[in-house]
Design an enzyme around this catalytic site. Structure first.
Site, mmCIF file in Angstrom:
data_model
loop_
_atom_site.group_PDB
_atom_site.id
_atom_site.type_symbol
_atom_site.label_atom_id
_atom_site.label_comp_id
_atom_site.label_asym_id
_atom_site.label_seq_id
_atom_site.Cartn_x
_atom_site.Cartn_y
_atom_site.Cartn_z
ATOM 1 N N LYS A 107 0.836 -1.208 0.000
ATOM 2 C CA LYS A 107 0.000 0.000 0.000
ATOM 3 C C LYS A 107 0.868 1.255 0.000
ATOM 4 O O LYS A 107 0.549 2.244 -0.677
ATOM 5 C CB LYS A 107 -0.905 -0.007 1.234
ATOM 6 C CG LYS A 107 -1.696 1.294 1.413
ATOM 7 C CD LYS A 107 -2.560 1.277 2.655
ATOM 8 C CE LYS A 107 -3.275 2.622 2.810
ATOM 9 N NZ LYS A 107 -4.211 2.637 3.953
ATOM 10 N N HIS A 111 -3.550 -34.129 -30.884
ATOM 11 C CA HIS A 111 -4.683 -33.204 -30.881
ATOM 12 C C HIS A 111 -5.690 -33.548 -29.792
ATOM 13 O O HIS A 111 -6.898 -33.608 -30.033
ATOM 14 C CB HIS A 111 -5.360 -33.162 -32.251
ATOM 15 C CG HIS A 111 -4.448 -32.668 -33.345
ATOM 16 N ND1 HIS A 111 -3.787 -31.464 -33.270
ATOM 17 C CD2 HIS A 111 -4.079 -33.232 -34.526
ATOM 18 C CE1 HIS A 111 -3.061 -31.299 -34.362
ATOM 19 N NE2 HIS A 111 -3.215 -32.361 -35.138
#
Length: 516
Positions: free
Chosen positions: A140, A276
């Site tokens: 922060k 595939h």
């Protein structure tokens, strides 16, 4: 660009990778180091000058280390803004020194919940409280602090400090802050999902809120096609380690996953060849060499450029056979002596060591749709001899039963509509992804015939029921003598009669294995 001189750092890490070297570099830049618990012991034992956090807070670590960094002297030192006069006045009044850098990685919650038989109490003990709080405070306040959250960041930070006289740029601090927030978000999401999953197991339901946060693992060259961007997120490489060859592509990764899931179905030495996202051959045997010969024989054309995966250590004899044709990726749990040296002679071929086996793989399956995602549990169910129901006049022989169950394991991993001709130890023909089950039957038979394989006496596995008898009759015509299928069609009676008329043994599983 605003640079920050690092004068004071807090180090508290669960993952100790490279931490001694990093701390020594910080010390060389004149950075004062504060540390906690196990990290303090490791650093001080290595000769790093380090102060205990208790020395800073004037308060001991308590509750078995559960409370150590949760103290105003730590958080005020992180959250104070460097150019705010009132902040500095308050710090001076209270005798609090600022902290410029935190080096924090969190308790290993994710690793803990991956362990077999971990219980809720063990998991909860690995929920970090102070670590995320410290990281978030520094992130922060990134305009004045540096939040270091991963060992992979150390080398870049050291180099930047060398280049800038011990300073870190605002751009780097901003990027560190982003990564810190991403890590704490992912951490909290993982905790939520685990607790949610634990609760939902009690009520047998998927979570009412589904969320996930994954770090980018690697940028891929492209996706399924060159015009598509792609990246890999998460921890795939904790299960699969690349030992050699070109970087993995999007399609490689999908095929590796498919091959590993299928080969995990078998206990005996088995080899799977995937192309595939579909298996083009599966074989089992007493040795991997025997298994590879069977898998390769199913469809030698499609095996070219495929993915080969196995569930046993790859030996030299088998690797020589695999080496005879072009293979994109080889996946094995171990490699015998001399195997890697031989396989690495082909520079571009990827060689993968499978670290985590995927038997009973239990992660949720996610598919994106417009406005959200579809989520389902994995298809982990299989059937055994005691689970199948004979529905024809003729019961299968022991040979046919074994062939049916082998084919059924494979059909589960073939794109629907799926038809698999099998013997007890190998596939003979595979028909995948057709809109009609009849066409899948016909294609599987044609491919077997092209490969010169005898279909007589084979068993046929169908991932879903035969809606008509034509698909079954196509299998009969090819030479099959036994069929395994889920059943459940409104025309089951017609299909059973067709089987009886042709002296076919057929069993129902009551379980479907669609794969789209």
């Amino acid at each position: 660009m605003n640079h920050l001189k690092i004068k004071r750092a807090l180090i508290s890490v669960s993952d100790k990778t490279d931490i001694i070297g990093f701390a020594e570099h910080l010390q060389n830049f004149g950075v004062e180091i504060i540390s906690t618990g196990g990290t303090f012991k490791i650093l001080s034992s290595a000769g790093v000058k380090v102060k205990s956090i208790s020395e800073i807070t004037d308060f001991p670590e308590i509750l078995n280390g559960r409370v150590k960094t949760l103290h105003p002297k730590i958080h005020a030192g992180l959250l104070a803004m460097g150019d705010n006069a009132e902040h500095q006045r308050q710090l001076n009044k209270l005798g609090i020194n600022t902290i410029d850098m935190v080096v924090i990685n969190l308790y290993p919650f994710e690793e803990t919940i991956l362990k077999e038989d971990v219980n809720l109490e063990e998991a909860i003990e690995q929920i970090d409280i102070g670590g995320p709080s410290i990281l978030r405070a520094a992130a922060k306040n990134f305009m004045y602090k540096a939040a270091v959250s991963d060992p992979i960041q150390y080398s870049k930070i050291v180099q930047e400090m060398k280049d800038n006289g011990g300073e870190i740029s605002e751009a780097t601090r901003f990027n560190l802050a982003k990564e810190a927030f991403l890590r704490t978000a992912k951490y909290d999401t993982t905790i939520f999902n685990y607790l949610n999953s634990f609760y939902n197991k009690q009520i047998n339901s998927l979570p009412p809120i589904f969320s996930f946060s994954l770090l980018k693992s690697v940028e891929l060259r492209y996706g399924e096609n060159p015009h598509q961007q792609a990246a890999l997120y998460g921890e795939f490489f904790k299960s699969f380690e690349k030992l050699h060859g070109k970087e993995l592509s999007y399609n490689n990764i999908v095929d590796i996953q498919a091959a590993a899931e299928l080969v995990a179905e078998f206990d005996e030495p088995t080899i799977v060849i995937v192309k595939h996202n579909n298996p083009c051959g599966v074989g089992s045997g007493k040795t991997l060499t025997e298994a590879y010969k069977k898998a390769f024989a199913t469809d030698q054309k499609s095996a070219f450029g495929g993915i080969v995966a196995m569930n046993a250590p790859l030996d030299l004899e088998t690797s020589k056979l695999i080496n005879q044709i072009f293979t994109e990726v080889i996946v094995a749990p171990y490699f015998d002596d001399g195997v890697l040296d031989m396989l690495k002679q082909k520079k571009e071929r990827r060689i993968i060591k499978q670290i985590r086996q995927l038997k009973n793989y239990n992660e949720l399956i996610i598919k994106n749709i417009v406005g959200g995602v579809l989520v389902q549990t994995p298809d982990n169910l299989l059937v055994g001899t005691d689970d199948i129901k004979v529905v024809t006049k003729r019961a299968p022989t022991e040979y046919e039963r074994e062939a049916m169950l082998f084919g059924w394991k494979v059909a589960k991993h073939v794109k629907s509509n799926a038809i698999v001709y099998a013997r007890p130890d190998r596939t003979i023909g595979i028909g995948a992804g057709q809109m009609s089950r009849f066409d899948s039957s016909r294609i599987a038979a044609l491919k077997a015939q092209e490969a010169g394989l005898d279909l007589r006496g084979t068993a046929v596995a169908s991932d879903a029921f035969f809606p008509f008898s034509d698909g079954l009759l196509e299998a009969v015509k090819a030479g099959a003598t036994a069929v395994i299928q889920p059943g459940g069609s409104i025309r089951d009676t017609e299909v059973i009669k067709a089987a009886d008329d042709n002296n076919i043994a057929m069993v129902f599983t009551g379980l479907r294995h669609f794969k789209h």
